[in-house]
Design a protein around this motif. Structure first.
Motif, PDB file in Angstrom:
ATOM      1  N   ILE A   1      17.477   1.792   9.790  1.00  0.00           N
ATOM      2  CA  ILE A   1      18.401   2.894  10.060  1.00  0.00           C
ATOM      3  C   ILE A   1      19.760   2.596   9.447  1.00  0.00           C
ATOM      4  O   ILE A   1      20.406   3.472   8.856  1.00  0.00           O
ATOM      5  CB  ILE A   1      18.513   3.138  11.585  1.00  0.00           C
ATOM      6  CG1 ILE A   1      17.184   3.693  12.115  1.00  0.00           C
ATOM      7  CG2 ILE A   1      19.659   4.096  11.900  1.00  0.00           C
ATOM      8  CD1 ILE A   1      17.105   3.780  13.629  1.00  0.00           C
TER       9      ILE A   1
ATOM     10  N   THR B   1      21.104   3.780  17.220  1.00  0.00           N
ATOM     11  CA  THR B   1      20.200   2.641  17.379  1.00  0.00           C
ATOM     12  C   THR B   1      20.906   1.553  18.179  1.00  0.00           C
ATOM     13  O   THR B   1      22.142   1.528  18.251  1.00  0.00           O
ATOM     14  CB  THR B   1      19.742   2.083  16.012  1.00  0.00           C
ATOM     15  OG1 THR B   1      18.702   1.126  16.214  1.00  0.00           O
ATOM     16  CG2 THR B   1      20.888   1.451  15.260  1.00  0.00           C
TER      17      THR B   1
ATOM     18  N   ASN C   1      13.724  -1.280  13.878  1.00  0.00           N
ATOM     19  CA  ASN C   1      14.141   0.049  13.420  1.00  0.00           C
ATOM     20  C   ASN C   1      15.612   0.051  13.030  1.00  0.00           C
ATOM     21  O   ASN C   1      16.011   0.725  12.071  1.00  0.00           O
ATOM     22  CB  ASN C   1      13.903   1.081  14.525  1.00  0.00           C
ATOM     23  CG  ASN C   1      12.435   1.292  14.836  1.00  0.00           C
ATOM     24  OD1 ASN C   1      11.568   1.029  14.005  1.00  0.00           O
ATOM     25  ND2 ASN C   1      12.146   1.758  16.046  1.00  0.00           N
TER      26      ASN C   1
ATOM     27  N   SER D   1      21.622   4.734   6.423  1.00  0.00           N
ATOM     28  CA  SER D   1      23.002   5.213   6.526  1.00  0.00           C
ATOM     29  C   SER D   1      23.798   4.850   5.278  1.00  0.00           C
ATOM     30  O   SER D   1      24.502   5.694   4.705  1.00  0.00           O
ATOM     31  CB  SER D   1      23.672   4.603   7.768  1.00  0.00           C
ATOM     32  OG  SER D   1      25.037   4.955   7.828  1.00  0.00           O
TER      33      SER D   1
ATOM     34  N   ILE E   1      11.866   5.048  10.817  1.00  0.00           N
ATOM     35  CA  ILE E   1      11.986   5.978   9.690  1.00  0.00           C
ATOM     36  C   ILE E   1      11.283   5.508   8.423  1.00  0.00           C
ATOM     37  O   ILE E   1      10.935   6.314   7.572  1.00  0.00           O
ATOM     38  CB  ILE E   1      13.471   6.241   9.378  1.00  0.00           C
ATOM     39  CG1 ILE E   1      14.207   4.910   9.187  1.00  0.00           C
ATOM     40  CG2 ILE E   1      14.119   7.066  10.479  1.00  0.00           C
ATOM     41  CD1 ILE E   1      15.623   5.049   8.703  1.00  0.00           C
TER      42      ILE E   1
ATOM     43  N   LEU F   1      22.783   8.831  13.490  1.00  0.00           N
ATOM     44  CA  LEU F   1      21.706   7.844  13.518  1.00  0.00           C
ATOM     45  C   LEU F   1      22.015   6.828  14.622  1.00  0.00           C
ATOM     46  O   LEU F   1      22.797   5.899  14.437  1.00  0.00           O
ATOM     47  CB  LEU F   1      21.599   7.142  12.158  1.00  0.00           C
ATOM     48  CG  LEU F   1      21.479   8.067  10.934  1.00  0.00           C
ATOM     49  CD1 LEU F   1      21.615   7.261   9.647  1.00  0.00           C
ATOM     50  CD2 LEU F   1      20.156   8.834  10.960  1.00  0.00           C
TER      51      LEU F   1
ATOM     52  N   TYR G   1      26.437   6.352  11.569  1.00  0.00           N
ATOM     53  CA  TYR G   1      25.548   5.297  12.075  1.00  0.00           C
ATOM     54  C   TYR G   1      26.161   4.801  13.372  1.00  0.00           C
ATOM     55  O   TYR G   1      27.285   4.281  13.382  1.00  0.00           O
ATOM     56  CB  TYR G   1      25.425   4.176  11.042  1.00  0.00           C
ATOM     57  CG  TYR G   1      24.746   2.928  11.554  1.00  0.00           C
ATOM     58  CD1 TYR G   1      23.374   2.884  11.756  1.00  0.00           C
ATOM     59  CD2 TYR G   1      25.489   1.772  11.824  1.00  0.00           C
ATOM     60  CE1 TYR G   1      22.746   1.739  12.207  1.00  0.00           C
ATOM     61  CE2 TYR G   1      24.874   0.611  12.283  1.00  0.00           C
ATOM     62  CZ  TYR G   1      23.506   0.599  12.477  1.00  0.00           C
ATOM     63  OH  TYR G   1      22.889  -0.535  12.933  1.00  0.00           O
TER      64      TYR G   1
ATOM     65  N   ASP H   1      16.770   5.517  17.468  1.00  0.00           N
ATOM     66  CA  ASP H   1      15.935   4.349  17.181  1.00  0.00           C
ATOM     67  C   ASP H   1      14.544   4.727  16.655  1.00  0.00           C
ATOM     68  O   ASP H   1      13.522   4.282  17.171  1.00  0.00           O
ATOM     69  CB  ASP H   1      15.800   3.467  18.425  1.00  0.00           C
ATOM     70  CG  ASP H   1      15.429   2.032  18.045  1.00  0.00           C
ATOM     71  OD1 ASP H   1      16.101   1.465  17.173  1.00  0.00           O
ATOM     72  OD2 ASP H   1      14.461   1.484  18.610  1.00  0.00           O
ATOM     73  N   SER H   2      14.535   5.517  15.611  1.00  0.00           N
ATOM     74  CA  SER H   2      13.276   5.988  15.024  1.00  0.00           C
ATOM     75  C   SER H   2      12.754   5.059  13.929  1.00  0.00           C
ATOM     76  O   SER H   2      13.544   4.517  13.156  1.00  0.00           O
ATOM     77  CB  SER H   2      13.480   7.391  14.439  1.00  0.00           C
ATOM     78  OG  SER H   2      13.894   8.295  15.438  1.00  0.00           O
TER      79      SER H   2
END
Length: 294
Positions: free
Chosen positions: A242, A219, A238, A246, A145, A217, A259, A142-143
């Motif tokens: 994300i 989230t 986020n 992906s 990005i 990835l 993802y 959960d960055s």
């Protein structure tokens, strides 16, 4: 009566003995005997090794699987400048070499801003011939990005003025970004240069060296939590960016991008429900991914 049946001998799991090394930069927890892989972890903004251990609780499973952990105290970064990348890459290589881990399968991952650091430093190391610790896999949890999207979401949070936490964080972000990256109304090139991904222009150059690296990835798009607690739409989370990253990487032919959207796994160590948490990562599945190359 004499029994001819042979009794099965109890199989005892061999105890894995570990050793710990602590410096100002990191904490290493590794098997005394041969380890099977190395997992380097970066915490979220402001998190240190002690916080990673508390929130991710990964020590036991790493020990069981004979995987060395390198828990970084390196945080407070939403992007990396060129000198940051070189210094961090040098620190990691020297550390792994000193502890006889540089020849192992290396994986790098992080939560929140730590995921940003993980992707950017992995891309840098893989693209530079002076470093020989290319990661086999990298993951984020959960960055944020997309820095440009984060700027715009912060503007929305301040305008809504719904959550004190969101307003305080957003105010800080706008001040920092305006000072260091400039106002995006004057151009987004600085945002593209520093971010993992800029969805507005589909800019993915900062990941170009990871085309053959395994990427995960993680989230948790808990739309209800964000709506109730922050009055935030999916397009400001986020998870939204994300997911877009992906799709972009798949279209660009990246070899192995997963993802992973979770449900009801986001909880802090104190029991508070929060989709922005380390806990969205299934640890058993993560370690299988590391050990089994799948």
């Amino acid at each position: 009566m004499i029994s001819c049946k042979s009794e099965k001998k109890k199989e005892f799991e061999k105890e894995v003995k570990i050793e710990t090394f602590i410096t100002d930069d990191f904490e290493i927890i590794k098997p005394i005997e041969d380890s099977k892989a190395v997992l380097i972890l970066f915490g979220g903004f402001g998190e240190k090794a002690v916080d990673i251990k508390r929130e991710f609780q990964v020590l036991d499973i790493a020990k069981k699987n004979q995987i060395s952990l390198v828990l970084m105290n390196y945080s407070n970064k939403l992007w990396l400048e060129e000198n940051d990348k070189k210094n961090l890459a040098t620190l990691l290589q020297n550390t792994l070499e000193k502890h006889n881990l540089s020849h192992k399968d290396i994986y790098i991952g992080g939560f929140s801003s730590g995921g940003i650091v993980s992707l950017l430093i992995s891309n840098y190391i893989t693209g530079m011939k002076e470093f020989y610790i290319d990661p086999k896999g990298v993951f984020i949890a959960d960055s944020p990005i997309d820095l440009l999207a984060l700027y715009k979401a912060s503007e929305i949070n301040i305008k809504k003025n719904f959550s004190d936490v969101a307003v305080q964080e957003s105010t800080w972000i706008l001040q920092l970004f305006n000072k260091e990256l400039g106002n995006p109304k004057d151009g987004i090139s600085n945002y593209e240069k520093h971010a993992v991904f800029t969805s507005e222009s589909n800019y993915t150059k900062n990941l170009s060296n990871l085309k053959n690296t395994k990427i995960r990835l993680y989230t948790e798009p808990d739309l209800n939590w964000w709506k109730v607690n922050r009055k935030t739409d999916f397009e400001q989370t986020n998870a939204y960016y994300i997911q877009k990253l992906s799709k972009s990487l798949h279209k660009l032919g990246f070899k192995d991008v997963a993802y992973i959207a979770t449900k009801n796994k986001g909880y802090r160590a104190n029991g508070d429900k929060h989709p922005h948490s380390w806990s969205i990562i299934d640890k058993e599945n993560l370690f299988n991914w590391i050990l089994n190359n799948n």
